[in-house]
Design an enzyme around this catalytic site. Structure first.
Site, PDB file in Angstrom:
ATOM      1  CB  VAL A 122      30.654 -17.488  -1.814  1.00  0.00           C
ATOM      2  CG1 VAL A 122      29.372 -17.029  -2.494  1.00  0.00           C
ATOM      3  CG2 VAL A 122      31.473 -16.303  -1.369  1.00  0.00           C
ATOM      4  N   GLY A 123      28.074 -19.242  -0.614  1.00  0.00           N
ATOM      5  CA  GLY A 123      27.028 -20.203  -0.964  1.00  0.00           C
ATOM      6  C   GLY A 123      27.093 -21.441  -0.098  1.00  0.00           C
ATOM      7  CG  LEU A 126      28.886 -20.459   6.449  1.00  0.00           C
ATOM      8  CD1 LEU A 126      30.401 -20.412   6.399  1.00  0.00           C
ATOM      9  CD2 LEU A 126      28.429 -20.922   7.835  1.00  0.00           C
ATOM     10  CG  ASP A 172      20.276 -16.114   5.843  1.00  0.00           C
ATOM     11  OD1 ASP A 172      19.739 -16.686   6.814  1.00  0.00           O
ATOM     12  OD2 ASP A 172      20.836 -16.719   4.916  1.00  0.00           O
TER      13      ASP A 172
HETATM   14  O1  PMV Z   1      21.413 -21.324   3.052  1.00  0.00           O
HETATM   15  P1  PMV Z   1      21.200 -20.001   3.691  1.00  0.00           P
HETATM   16  O2  PMV Z   1      22.322 -19.537   4.558  1.00  0.00           O
HETATM   17  O3  PMV Z   1      20.781 -18.958   2.690  1.00  0.00           O
HETATM   18  O4  PMV Z   1      19.952 -20.172   4.710  1.00  0.00           O
HETATM   19  C1  PMV Z   1      18.657 -20.438   4.244  1.00  0.00           C
HETATM   20  C2  PMV Z   1      17.677 -20.513   5.372  1.00  0.00           C
HETATM   21  C3  PMV Z   1      16.284 -21.012   4.984  1.00  0.00           C
HETATM   22  O5  PMV Z   1      15.530 -21.049   6.201  1.00  0.00           O
HETATM   23  C4  PMV Z   1      16.344 -22.421   4.407  1.00  0.00           C
HETATM   24  C5  PMV Z   1      15.589 -20.108   3.973  1.00  0.00           C
HETATM   25  C6  PMV Z   1      15.126 -18.773   4.517  1.00  0.00           C
HETATM   26  O6  PMV Z   1      14.732 -17.920   3.686  1.00  0.00           O
HETATM   27  O7  PMV Z   1      15.094 -18.564   5.747  1.00  0.00           O
END
Ligand code: PMV
Length: 346
Positions: A122-123, A126, A172
């Protein structure tokens, strides 16, 4: 627009479970926040959420096996604990925000047992927060007899992320709601999503190291450097936007060597934006040394995950072993085609 499979609209249930996949950003993270396109793919690791009604009005969230170390944490909001008391950005804060939003949209009260399980760290970049948010929203809606479209779930998933972490491109939430691979762009409040089909033809490994900062903070880091060195950083973001479109062509024409080269360029530009760390650099280099055609940070960065493209399955094994020998977690990932799914109801 597609809908989730109907489960008896109008029928109120007592228990529903739903799951959503994680994702990897193949190209374009961070620049996507500034309106550039990104390529993101759902992966074969999931978060499962089971909601059961309680008749004492209490909300109890159980998070077994959710952290990398497998710690069990039970959050009991009855008896004075409040949502604000939870670590902002923790898994529980996404689940709570999703439940709050879902109860506003679909009615009902939050007297619930919430069980959450994850088959990925988590975190880690991914998409676990989006997967948890979208699976929770889908499960709650189904509990109340609703079947929102994937589009609606992606939109609400973004709202949850914005409420918890201050900002989100929505990439995401879209990836985990739709499944498969998508080209994602968010311009002036409007999400553009195009499905791409190359997922089953690419061989990917992921290496993971603990994050130094959460996504919300790494997005702030980029925003600071954007304000300070505006005209230079605009060029970096433009370059990422362009390479994403080039990568799309390379992916769709099976030019895997070209995909690898573009991953390396994308990584260099993310490094330039200041979101890499020495450990991420080590994973990136170890993967290339073991035969990966390209490797890059994926997600918010400041630690987290690195995605590596491999020419064949033997190289995938070598890359995974080399990253593990260097002291990090590593595994192969494949495309998830299903996105968010309802798994059971009673
Ligand atoms: O770290 P993750 O899986 O939450 O990805 C973040 C992606 C970013 O482009 C850095 C932020 C976003 O809101 O798209």
């Amino acid at each position: 627009m597609e809908t989730l499979k109907a489960i008896g609209v109008g029928v109120i249930h007592v228990r529903v479970s739903a799951s959503a996949p994680g994702k990897i950003t193949l190209f374009g993270e961070h620049a996507v926040v500034y309106g550039k396109p990104a390529i993101v793919m759902a992966i074969n690791r999931r978060i499962r959420v089971e909601l059961s009604r309680r008749n004492d009005g209490r909300l109890v969230i159980d998070l077994p096996d959710i952290s990398v170390k497998g710690v069990r944490l039970t959050v009991n909001l009855a008896g004075g604990s409040s949502m604000e008391a939870l670590d902002s950005g923790s898994a529980a804060s996404y689940a709570l925000q999703a439940l709050k939003l879902a109860s506003e949209k679909f009615g009902g009260d939050l007297g619930l047992d919430v069980k959450i399980e994850s088959s990925m760290p988590v975190g880690a970049g991914l998409g676990t927060s989006a997967a948890l948010s979208v699976a929770t929203l889908a499960a709650y809606a189904a509990l109340q007899g609703f079947e929102p479209t994937r589009e609606a779930l992606a939109k609400m998933g973004r709202e949850v992320e914005v409420a918890v972490q201050g900002s989100s491109s929505g990439m995401d939430a879209a990836a985990v709601a739709y499944g498969g691979a998508i080209l994602y762009r968010h311009v002036k409040g409007d999400a553009q999503i195009e499905r791409l089909s190359f997922g089953e033809r690419i061989i990917l490994a992921v290496g993971y190291t603990e994050r130094v900062l959460p996504t919300s903070e790494s997005v702030k880091l980029v925003s600071k450097i954007f304000s300070k060195h505006n005209s230079t950083v605009i060029r970096v973001l433009d370059a990422i936007g362009e390479l994403v479109l080039e990568a799309r062509r390379a992916l769709e024409t099976d030019d895997i060597k070209g995909v690898g080269e573009l991953m390396n360029i994308n990584h260099g530009l993310l490094y330039a934006l200041g979101v890499s760390t020495p450990r991420v650099e080590q994973i990136v280099q170890v993967a290339r040394g073991a035969g990966a055609l390209g490797s890059k940070l994926t997600g918010g960065g400041m630690g987290g995950s690195v995605v590596c493209i491999c020419p064949d399955n033997n190289t995938l094994e070598s890359v995974v072993s080399a990253i593990r020998i260097a002291g990090y977690t590593a595994f192969g990932v494949t495309e998830d085609r299903y996105g968010v799914m309802l798994e059971g109801k009673s």
